[in-house]
Every structure is written in structure tokens, then in C-alpha cells.
Design an enzyme around this catalytic site. Structure first.
Site, PDB file in Angstrom:
ATOM      1  N   PHE A 126      -0.694  22.080   7.075  1.00 16.21           N
ATOM      2  CA  PHE A 126       0.813  22.798   7.510  1.00 16.21           C
ATOM      3  C   PHE A 126       1.814  22.281   6.797  1.00 16.21           C
ATOM      4  O   PHE A 126       2.849  21.675   7.309  1.00 16.21           O
ATOM      5  CB  PHE A 126       0.918  22.241   8.865  1.00 16.21           C
ATOM      6  CG  PHE A 126       0.052  22.519   9.855  1.00 16.21           C
ATOM      7  CD1 PHE A 126      -0.562  23.830  10.014  1.00 16.21           C
ATOM      8  CD2 PHE A 126      -0.184  21.717  11.141  1.00 16.21           C
ATOM      9  CE1 PHE A 126      -1.452  24.088  10.874  1.00 16.21           C
ATOM     10  CE2 PHE A 126      -1.255  22.224  11.930  1.00 16.21           C
ATOM     11  CZ  PHE A 126      -1.730  23.532  11.951  1.00 16.21           C
ATOM     12  N   GLY A 153      11.928  28.964   5.008  1.00 18.15           N
ATOM     13  CA  GLY A 153      13.398  29.777   5.319  1.00 18.15           C
ATOM     14  C   GLY A 153      13.473  31.097   5.764  1.00 18.15           C
ATOM     15  O   GLY A 153      14.509  31.441   5.857  1.00 18.15           O
ATOM     16  N   LYS A 154      12.334  31.685   6.119  1.00 13.71           N
ATOM     17  CA  LYS A 154      12.461  33.045   6.462  1.00 13.71           C
ATOM     18  C   LYS A 154      12.615  33.376   7.955  1.00 13.71           C
ATOM     19  O   LYS A 154      12.694  34.495   8.465  1.00 13.71           O
ATOM     20  CB  LYS A 154      11.113  33.799   6.248  1.00 13.71           C
ATOM     21  CG  LYS A 154       9.911  33.318   7.027  1.00 13.71           C
ATOM     22  CD  LYS A 154       8.891  34.258   6.599  1.00 13.71           C
ATOM     23  CE  LYS A 154       7.327  33.637   7.034  1.00 13.71           C
ATOM     24  NZ  LYS A 154       6.323  34.213   6.551  1.00 13.71           N
ATOM     25  N   LEU A 213       9.229  26.310   7.043  1.00  7.48           N
ATOM     26  CA  LEU A 213       9.918  25.626   5.906  1.00  7.48           C
ATOM     27  C   LEU A 213       9.777  26.582   4.587  1.00  7.48           C
ATOM     28  O   LEU A 213       9.970  26.093   3.538  1.00  7.48           O
ATOM     29  CB  LEU A 213       9.025  24.441   5.324  1.00  7.48           C
ATOM     30  CG  LEU A 213       9.410  23.151   6.370  1.00  7.48           C
ATOM     31  CD1 LEU A 213       8.248  22.036   6.133  1.00  7.48           C
ATOM     32  CD2 LEU A 213      10.734  22.703   6.191  1.00  7.48           C
ATOM     33  N   LEU A 240       3.930  23.879   5.099  1.00 13.68           N
ATOM     34  CA  LEU A 240       5.038  24.678   5.290  1.00 13.68           C
ATOM     35  C   LEU A 240       5.417  24.913   6.713  1.00 13.68           C
ATOM     36  O   LEU A 240       5.978  25.581   6.998  1.00 13.68           O
ATOM     37  CB  LEU A 240       4.942  26.245   4.500  1.00 13.68           C
ATOM     38  CG  LEU A 240       4.752  26.225   3.047  1.00 13.68           C
ATOM     39  CD1 LEU A 240       4.123  27.586   2.586  1.00 13.68           C
ATOM     40  CD2 LEU A 240       5.932  25.746   2.671  1.00 13.68           C
ATOM     41  N   ALA A 241       4.816  23.974   7.453  1.00 11.31           N
ATOM     42  CA  ALA A 241       5.204  24.103   8.847  1.00 11.31           C
ATOM     43  C   ALA A 241       4.856  25.340   9.608  1.00 11.31           C
ATOM     44  O   ALA A 241       5.688  25.949  10.258  1.00 11.31           O
ATOM     45  CB  ALA A 241       6.331  23.544   9.228  1.00 11.31           C
ATOM     46  N   TYR A 288     -13.048  28.143  10.290  1.00 10.76           N
ATOM     47  CA  TYR A 288     -12.141  29.328   9.819  1.00 10.76           C
ATOM     48  C   TYR A 288     -12.593  30.508  10.024  1.00 10.76           C
ATOM     49  O   TYR A 288     -13.364  30.933   8.681  1.00 10.76           O
ATOM     50  CB  TYR A 288     -11.413  29.353   8.376  1.00 10.76           C
ATOM     51  CG  TYR A 288     -10.647  27.870   8.279  1.00 10.76           C
ATOM     52  CD1 TYR A 288     -10.272  27.224   9.173  1.00 10.76           C
ATOM     53  CD2 TYR A 288     -10.348  27.265   6.919  1.00 10.76           C
ATOM     54  CE1 TYR A 288      -9.708  25.892   9.251  1.00 10.76           C
ATOM     55  CE2 TYR A 288      -9.597  26.213   6.991  1.00 10.76           C
ATOM     56  CZ  TYR A 288      -9.381  25.472   7.981  1.00 10.76           C
ATOM     57  OH  TYR A 288      -8.704  24.308   7.548  1.00 10.76           O
TER      58      TYR A 288
HETATM   59  P1  NAP Z   1       1.172  26.417   6.317  1.00 14.24           P
HETATM   60  O1  NAP Z   1       0.672  26.067   4.752  1.00 14.24           O
HETATM   61  O2  NAP Z   1       2.213  25.454   6.759  1.00 14.24           O
HETATM   62  O3  NAP Z   1       1.970  27.821   6.344  1.00 14.24           O
HETATM   63  C1  NAP Z   1       1.193  29.029   6.025  1.00 14.24           C
HETATM   64  C2  NAP Z   1       1.735  30.238   6.306  1.00 14.24           C
HETATM   65  O4  NAP Z   1       3.051  30.300   6.231  1.00 14.24           O
HETATM   66  C3  NAP Z   1       1.160  31.473   6.045  1.00 14.24           C
HETATM   67  O5  NAP Z   1      -0.130  31.755   6.544  1.00 14.24           O
HETATM   68  C4  NAP Z   1       2.164  32.526   5.973  1.00 14.24           C
HETATM   69  O6  NAP Z   1       2.038  33.111   7.251  1.00 14.24           O
HETATM   70  C5  NAP Z   1       3.627  31.654   5.519  1.00 14.24           C
HETATM   71  N1  NAP Z   1       3.664  31.793   4.025  1.00 14.24           N
HETATM   72  C6  NAP Z   1       2.961  30.916   3.186  1.00 14.24           C
HETATM   73  N2  NAP Z   1       3.541  31.121   2.082  1.00 14.24           N
HETATM   74  C7  NAP Z   1       4.762  31.751   2.348  1.00 14.24           C
HETATM   75  C8  NAP Z   1       5.965  32.017   1.521  1.00 14.24           C
HETATM   76  N3  NAP Z   1       5.923  31.714   0.131  1.00 14.24           N
HETATM   77  N4  NAP Z   1       6.908  32.829   2.082  1.00 14.24           N
HETATM   78  C9  NAP Z   1       6.834  33.232   3.412  1.00 14.24           C
HETATM   79  N5  NAP Z   1       5.854  32.741   4.052  1.00 14.24           N
HETATM   80  C10 NAP Z   1       4.934  31.950   3.587  1.00 14.24           C
HETATM   81  O7  NAP Z   1       0.156  26.271   7.305  1.00 14.24           O
HETATM   82  P2  NAP Z   1      -1.655  26.696   7.438  1.00 14.24           P
HETATM   83  O8  NAP Z   1      -2.046  27.672   6.274  1.00 14.24           O
HETATM   84  O9  NAP Z   1      -1.989  26.542   8.566  1.00 14.24           O
HETATM   85  O10 NAP Z   1      -2.069  25.134   6.571  1.00 14.24           O
HETATM   86  C11 NAP Z   1      -2.542  24.842   5.261  1.00 14.24           C
HETATM   87  C12 NAP Z   1      -3.903  24.938   5.270  1.00 14.24           C
HETATM   88  O11 NAP Z   1      -4.360  23.488   5.548  1.00 14.24           O
HETATM   89  C13 NAP Z   1      -4.515  26.000   5.819  1.00 14.24           C
HETATM   90  O12 NAP Z   1      -4.834  27.030   5.223  1.00 14.24           O
HETATM   91  C14 NAP Z   1      -6.128  25.007   6.012  1.00 14.24           C
HETATM   92  O13 NAP Z   1      -6.717  25.317   4.666  1.00 14.24           O
HETATM   93  C15 NAP Z   1      -5.706  23.643   6.009  1.00 14.24           C
HETATM   94  N6  NAP Z   1      -5.596  23.229   7.543  1.00 14.24           N
HETATM   95  C16 NAP Z   1      -6.497  22.006   7.753  1.00 14.24           C
HETATM   96  C17 NAP Z   1      -6.521  21.753   9.173  1.00 14.24           C
HETATM   97  C18 NAP Z   1      -7.471  20.455   9.420  1.00 14.24           C
HETATM   98  O14 NAP Z   1      -7.874  20.182  10.524  1.00 14.24           O
HETATM   99  N7  NAP Z   1      -7.938  19.772   8.460  1.00 14.24           N
HETATM  100  C19 NAP Z   1      -5.607  22.267   9.877  1.00 14.24           C
HETATM  101  C20 NAP Z   1      -4.697  23.298   9.804  1.00 14.24           C
HETATM  102  C21 NAP Z   1      -4.665  23.610   8.457  1.00 14.24           C
HETATM  103  P3  NAP Z   1       3.074  34.295   7.834  1.00 14.24           P
HETATM  104  O15 NAP Z   1       3.104  35.297   6.909  1.00 14.24           O
HETATM  105  O16 NAP Z   1       2.398  34.550   9.145  1.00 14.24           O
HETATM  106  O17 NAP Z   1       4.278  33.523   8.110  1.00 14.24           O
END
Ligand code: NAP
Length: 311
Positions: free
Chosen positions: A206, A215-216, A213, A208-209, A59
Site C-alpha cells: 500500500f 493526489g488524484k 497518495l 500509495l495508500a 490475488y
Molecule cells: P497501492 O500501491 O498503494 O495503490 C495502487 C493503486 O493506486 C492502483 O491500483 C491504482 O488504483 C492507483 N494508482 C497507482 N499508480 C497510480 C498513478 N501513478 N496515478 C494514479 N493512480 C495510481 O496499493 P496496492 O496495489 O494494493 O498495494 C501494492 C502492492 O502490494 C499490491 O499490488 C500487492 O502486490 C502488494 N500487497 C501485499 C499485501 C500483503 O498482505 N502482503 C497486501 C496488499 C498489497 P486506481 O486506479 O483504482 O486508483
């Protein structure tokens, strides 16, 4: 505020809502990130009771860890925070190489410690499997780092079932992190049952996909960032996904809750999922996600959500 939960059998006690920190300094993953906002996100998390931060070298090639280290220094809260980070990526001649060799794992742990400005990492994961290193040998190295007090718990991420079985030959894997959300449920076939059988905590990424997920999104949303390459956001599949989210919205409205809270609460009803790590691009999103702790889903609601996304 819900009580702290132990991550599996690690002894690490965390808020069931953690913070995914790939948008904290993850300039290589997302456009238009700002380091100050990244630090505000971490501060918002800590100030509101989130004590579990999920980072990785990849990251921002260490930037996420550096920013977390800076915030923890200013608040002097290191001992109250559970830091997870990951390593396996090595930069050679400008190329990213995956390396699980004992020598490199030691090196990457030392570098993470330095960037985080700490002398121990609570949970260290091998971020990705490499091709060559026997997985039990890689875990053996982490076991020694644990004996030395440099890490407190051992995790693996993105391992196949075979790689996990090999890695866990001596029963030393404590956490598995893998992609899992209501739209992508493959982990339910093998990884989650294996975790349950071996007292391993399963941490979904992921959750929240990537924001879907929450809903926005609507069919008219212009998707101009990296999500345009994500099949969940494309064509007919996108429209079908939005229909499922509308069904979730009904449940959320009945409970006067956000869709994101309902989704995160649903994962936490599973025995092997002790904590979730939604990411955030803004501090406000952290505050919304922590509201999940107010949600209690009934058995009927849990089954209904399951049914919507099995269809
Ligand atoms: P996620 O949690 O599915 O989605 C997060 C994104 O959704 C945010 O960056 C934001 O993006 C939006 N969001 C979050 N909360 C919200 C809310 N309450 N209302 C509206 N929008 C919201 O995806 P992710 O952050 O990629 O994955 C979660 C964590 O998993 C990462 O931060 C990382 O630490 C870890 N991860 C690990 C791997 C691995 O290989 N081990 C891979 C991927 C991720 P926007 O504002 O741009 O919409």
C-alpha cells in the site's frame, strides 16, 4: 534509469520500482478487472525496465500468477525477471483458511510454480501467519525448498514482531513485507528497526495508500469502490489527509514531478527499503510510477515530507 538494487542480502537484483500485481487478475479484490488489461500492465512494466513483480495466490486465487506466467512465456524473459509470490491461503469447503504447515507450504509452492510456468520462484513469502504452526518450523520448510532450488529467497508478510522474531530464530528470513505508507507509519516502531538490525529488506505494501497518495482525490470525489471502507478515505480524516497531500503537491510542483513519484522516492531514501511495489489498474499508471527513478530528493525535502506526515 537507476541501477539495479539488491533486495537485502538475497542476491536478487531489482529495479527499485517494482510492480504490485494484486490488480492483475485479482478479481476477488477489485471489481471490473479485465485479464487482458492485467497482461498489458505486466507487459508495460517489463517493456519499461521493471523486473520485479509481486504476486500471491490470493490475488484471484492463482489468476494473477497465471497471467504473469503467460506474459513471461510470450516474451521469453523469465531469467531477466524477479518473481515474488506468496502463499498461506488454502480453500476448504469454499472457505479461505490460513495454513503455514510444512505440508501445505510445499503444496502451495508447487502450485505457484505450475501457474507461473516456471521451475523456481525468486522470492517466496508466507503471506499471513497461521495460529498453530511454530514460525521457525515454517521457515525451516522454506529453507529446504531453497536448498532444493524451488525458491531463491525467503520472506514473511503480515507477521507481528513476536512472530517475526520466532520465524527468524536461525537468521533465515530475508525479506519482510508489511503495510506501510506516509499515512500508516507503525512499521517504523519495530519492524523497520528490526529489519535494519538483521539485514532484512523491508518491502512496504500500500505504498500509495491505495491511490490516495497520488493526489488524484479531492473532497468532492465520489468513492464508490472498496476504498469507501478504508478509514483513510472517510470523514474528517479524509479531509485532513487531503490537506497533507496539498503540502506534498507544492514540493512536487517545485520539482515538476508527480506526487506519486515524490512519495515513492521518499520510501526509497530509507536504508532498509530497496524497492517498492506500487500497484496499477492501467498500464499508464506503471509508466507514471517508473518516473520515480528520475527523482532525487534533497535532505531538506526528505525532512519536510517526514514533518508533513508526522503532524
Ligand atoms: P497501492 O500501491 O498503494 O495503490 C495502487 C493503486 O493506486 C492502483 O491500483 C491504482 O488504483 C492507483 N494508482 C497507482 N499508480 C497510480 C498513478 N501513478 N496515478 C494514479 N493512480 C495510481 O496499493 P496496492 O496495489 O494494493 O498495494 C501494492 C502492492 O502490494 C499490491 O499490488 C500487492 O502486490 C502488494 N500487497 C501485499 C499485501 C500483503 O498482505 N502482503 C497486501 C496488499 C498489497 P486506481 O486506479 O483504482 O486508483
Amino acid at each position: 534509469m537507476r541501477n539495479l538494487e539488491e533486495i537485502g542480502r538475497t542476491g536478487l537484483m531489482v529495479n527499485p520500482i517494482g510492480l504490485g500485481s494484486n490488480a492483475v487478475g485479482g478479481h476477488n479484490l477489485f471489481q471490473n478487472l479485465n485479464d487482458e488489461t492485467g497482461k498489458k500492465i505486466v507487459r508495460a512494466a517489463i517493456q519499461n525496465g521493471i523486473n520485479f513483480l509481486d504476486s500471491a495466490f490470493i490475488y484471484g486465487m492463482g489468476r494473477s500468477e497465471e497471467l504473469i506466467g503467460e506474459v513471461l512465456k510470450e516474451s521469453k524473459t523469465r531469467q531477466d525477471i524477479i518473481i515474488a509470490t506468496k502463499g498461506a491461503h488454502r480453500i476448504e469447503d469454499g472457505k479461505v483458511i490460513v495454513d503455514n504447515s510444512p505440508k501445505f507450504l510445499r503444496e502451495t509452492v508447487e502450485n505457484s510454480l505450475r501457474r507461473l510456468q516456471t521451475d523456481y520462484i525468486d522470492l517466496f513469502y508466507i503471506h499471513y501467519p497461521d495460529e498453530g504452526t511454530p514460525k521457525d518450523e515454517a521457515i525451516g520448510t522454506l529453507s529446504r525448498l531453497k536448498e532444493e532450488g524451488k525458491i531463491r529467497a525467503i520472506g514473511v508478510s503480515n507477521f507481528t514482531m513476536d512472530q517475526l522474531t520466532e520465524a527468524n530464530k536461525d537468521g533465515n528470513v530475508e525479506v519482510i513485507q508489511a503495510g506501510y505508507n506516509l499515512f500508516k507509519r507503525e512499521a517504523e516502531n519495530e519492524l523497520i528497526p528490526y529489519s535494519a538490525q538483521h539485514q532484512i529488506s523491508f518491502i512496504p505494501y500500500f505504498p500509495l495508500a491505495s491511490g490516495l497518495l497520488t493526489g488524484k482525490f479531492s473532497k468532492d470525489t465520489m468513492i464508490e469502490d472498496g476504498r469507501s471502507n478504508n478509514p483513510l478515505f472517510q470523514g474528517e480524516a479524509f479531509l485532513q489527509n487531503l490537506e497533507k497531500i496539498e503540502l506534498l503537491r507544492t514540493i512536487a510542483n517545485d520539482k515538476q514531478a508527480d506526487i506519486s513519484s515524490i512519495v515513492l522516492a521518499w520510501y526509497l531514501t530509507q536504508a532498509t527499503i530497496d524497492t517498492v511495489i506500487p500497484g496499477a489498474k492501467k498500464p499508464e499508471q506503471v509508466l507514471l510510477n517508473i518516473k520515480t527513478l528520475e527523482i532525487e530528493l534533497t535532505t531538506e525535502e526528505i525532512q519536510e515530507i517526514d514533518r508533513i506526515f508526522m503532524a
